[in-house]
Design an enzyme around this catalytic site. Structure first.
Site, PDB file in Angstrom:
ATOM      1  N   SER A 158      36.435  44.816  24.686  1.00  0.00           N
ATOM      2  CA  SER A 158      36.766  45.597  25.867  1.00  0.00           C
ATOM      3  C   SER A 158      36.851  47.069  25.509  1.00  0.00           C
ATOM      4  O   SER A 158      37.145  47.434  24.363  1.00  0.00           O
ATOM      5  CB  SER A 158      38.120  45.130  26.415  1.00  0.00           C
TER       6      SER A 158
ATOM      7  N   CYS B 168      34.057  48.067  38.993  1.00  0.00           N
ATOM      8  CA  CYS B 168      34.374  47.414  37.731  1.00  0.00           C
ATOM      9  C   CYS B 168      33.203  47.491  36.754  1.00  0.00           C
ATOM     10  O   CYS B 168      32.060  47.757  37.127  1.00  0.00           O
ATOM     11  CB  CYS B 168      34.784  45.968  37.974  1.00  0.00           C
TER      12      CYS B 168
ATOM     13  N   CYS C  79      40.197  50.307  35.779  1.00  0.00           N
ATOM     14  CA  CYS C  79      41.177  50.491  34.705  1.00  0.00           C
ATOM     15  C   CYS C  79      41.167  51.924  34.180  1.00  0.00           C
ATOM     16  O   CYS C  79      40.114  52.509  33.941  1.00  0.00           O
ATOM     17  CB  CYS C  79      40.894  49.513  33.581  1.00  0.00           C
TER      18      CYS C  79
END
Length: 559
Positions: free
Chosen positions: A473, A123, A195
């Site tokens: 983000s 992450c 992601c």
């Protein structure tokens, strides 16, 4: 490696018998103690798909180290997962975790006098945290990224977690039902991996490869790919070769290496968080402002076109880029365009030697070329002016606008702004301002993905701009300006902005100005806000953290 290894001071001689006795109890016999002692610093956890598979990868990394003549010593450090914490109080811990990861890795390795380090990361903050620790320790190091998640599927539509955040906004705006929102939620994240767009994790994985800290191509392999275990074993072997050759992180973290990494990031319209992280890595490596500073990102972005068609502003995801030719092909395209220069890497080969064997998939349209770009200008702008004397970062992914002017709608904190969006208070033409979310004021510089995704979901993405002293983000797109410095909590001009003030954001002119006499307001004095935390890690961070324009580091960087 001719110099004495650090582990010898831990093990050799009669006085070290107690240490050897404890090592024997942990399974280290004479043969294992005689070999180089090599740390595997893992960020494994069961709480997130980004890192949940790293425990298994550690076994393959250990095998590679052992096969090459080393003795692996495993540790684990923390991870705070942005996609889970986003929009909550927990998100304050995200950026802080970067420095905690660096601190804990440094302490574990120094505390046991180890000889080299292999970092397993997933992450977002685990990647820069590992690089910061590597820069501090300056021991032979390799950073291996656990890889991207695969796309989720809802019918024929490919999904990432970005789509879930935007679906929340669409649901609040009445564009989709709660049942449809749940369908998107259940389909978006199919398994292990970080992601999938060119969000922060994939952006930093690319940056660390370009910087030479990760072996070429290994970070590209998706998390669930059958070949991923082999990348961990290969990383272990590369590390042992780097130990033998004496290749150290500060040989790679140079001004030119950092510029190359920034070029790769901007060519993929990557996360603005890379600005913070590359600055932090530079400072931890002992580089000064004159070596590498925030302005480099503006210069590089103006000279570097966007040549990768990746989410959030584009079409494809990281596994698509890998299949198209991956980082080697991207580096070749940048080399052909004269946009990066050759530099050393951890393998002992140069960057261009590593990319020379790039293989392009027939008919791919993920990675283009400098003479046929998606956008002529890269993904960042660094602005100064009334609101940001120390600078701020504009994200240019997903739109072509370079100027925005409108009235400010000022909110103290993310929650107040999120509520205003969901209540329909934001109108086309507004410039939304969220303050009090900086490194110290937050504390922790939360990302505004819940807010930016709600703006997109409400159909306002092309019609409003957003300014904050917090972060965005990597999944954010639209006309967004973050990292405003000085931040509100430290008396920056953004603290004196008022709703209705007319603000102009001009990327080409590198200005962010307001039609109000902020200096007169500032002259009346500033009362710092009451700290949210008076004890513990968050209070300590707020007291120590530096400006976002310097990477928001908590150590003591060179001036």
């Amino acid at each position: 490696m001719s110099e004495k290894r650090p582990s010898r001071t831990l093990i050799e001689g009669p006085a070290r018998a107690p240490a050897r006795a404890m090592l024997r109890a942990a399974g280290f016999d004479d043969e294992k103690m005689a070999r180089p002692m090599v740390a595997i610093v893992n960020t494994w956890t069961t709480v997130t798909p980004c890192n949940m598979h790293l425990k298994d990868l550690a076994a393959h990394a250990s095998a590679g180290i052992e096969a090459a003549g080393g003795t692996p010593v495993e540790f684990n450090t923390i991870v705070v997962t942005d996609g889970i914490a986003m929009g909550t109080e927990g998100m304050r811990a995200s950026l802080m975790s970067r420095d905690c990861i660096a601190d804990s890795a440094e302490l574990a390795v120094r505390g046991h006098c180890l000889d080299a380090v292999l970092f397993l990361v997933g992450c977002d903050k685990t990647l820069p945290g590992a690089a910061m620790a590597a820069a501090r320790l300056n021991l032979p190091s390799v950073i291996l990224y656990g890889g991207s998640i695969m796309p989720g599927k809802r019918g024929d539509t490919a999904l990432t977690v970005q789509d879930v955040f935007e679906a929340v906004g669409a649901c609040a705006a009445g564009k989709i039902s709660e049942d449809e929102l749940i369908e998107v939620e259940k389909a978006a994240c199919p398994g292990a991996g970080a992601c999938g767009g060119q969000f922060t994790a994939n952006t930093m994985a690319l940056a660390l490869t370009t910087l030479g800290l990760s072996p070429m191509g290994l970070n590209d392999v998706p998390a669930v790919d059958a070949g991923k275990p082999a990348t961990a074993e290969a990383a272990g072997r590369v590390l042992m070769a780097a130990l033998e050759a004496g290749i150290r992180p500060r040989d790679l973290i140079t001004p030119q290496g950092l510029k190359n990494a920034a070029a790769a990031v901007t060519a993929t319209a990557g996360s603005t968080n890379a600005v913070l992280h590359l600055l932090a890595i530079a400072r931890e490596a002992g580089l000064s402002r004159s070596d590498f500073d925030i302005d480099q990102f503006d210069h590089i972005s103006r000279a570097t076109p966007v040549i990768a068609n990746l989410k959030p502003g584009g079409r494809y995801m990281a596994p698509d880029m890998s299949a198209a030719g991956g980082t080697p092909l991207l580096i070749e395209r940048l080399r052909e365009g004269g946009l990066i220069t050759d530099a050393p890497t951890v393998t002992g080969k140069t960057l261009f030697e590593e990319s020379a064997n790039a293989r392009e998939a027939a008919g791919q349209d993920v990675i283009l070329s400098a003479d046929r770009p998606l956008k002529k200008r890269g993904g960042f702008g660094v602005l100064y002016g009334d609101l940001a004397p120390e600078g701020c970062v504009a994200k240019l992914a997903g739109h072509d606008r370079l100027k925005f002017e409108g009235p400010a709608r000022v909110y103290d904190g993310e929650e107040a702004c999120f509520a205003a969006i969901n209540a329909g208070e934001i109108e086309a033409g507004d410039i939304v301002v969220i303050r009090g979310e900086g490194p110290a004021g937050g504390p922790g510089m939360r990302e505004m993905l819940a807010v930016t995704a709600a703006i997109q979901g409400a159909g306002l993405g092309d019609d409003v701009a957003l300014i904050t002293d917090g972060r965005f983000s990597g999944a954010t797109y639209g006309f967004m300006v973050g990292h405003v410095a000085p931040e509100a909590a430290r008396g920056g001009p953004i603290a004196f902005l008022e709703t209705g003030d007319r603000v102009t954001i001009d990327v080409e002119a590198r200005r962010i100005d307001v039609a109000a006499d902020l200096k007169a307001r500032m002259a009346k004095g500033f009362t710092p806000p009451e700290p949210r935390y008076r004890s513990g890690a968050l209070a300590k961070y707020a007291a120590l953290v530096g400006s976002a324009s310097e990477g928001a580091v908590t150590s003591f960087p060179f001036d």
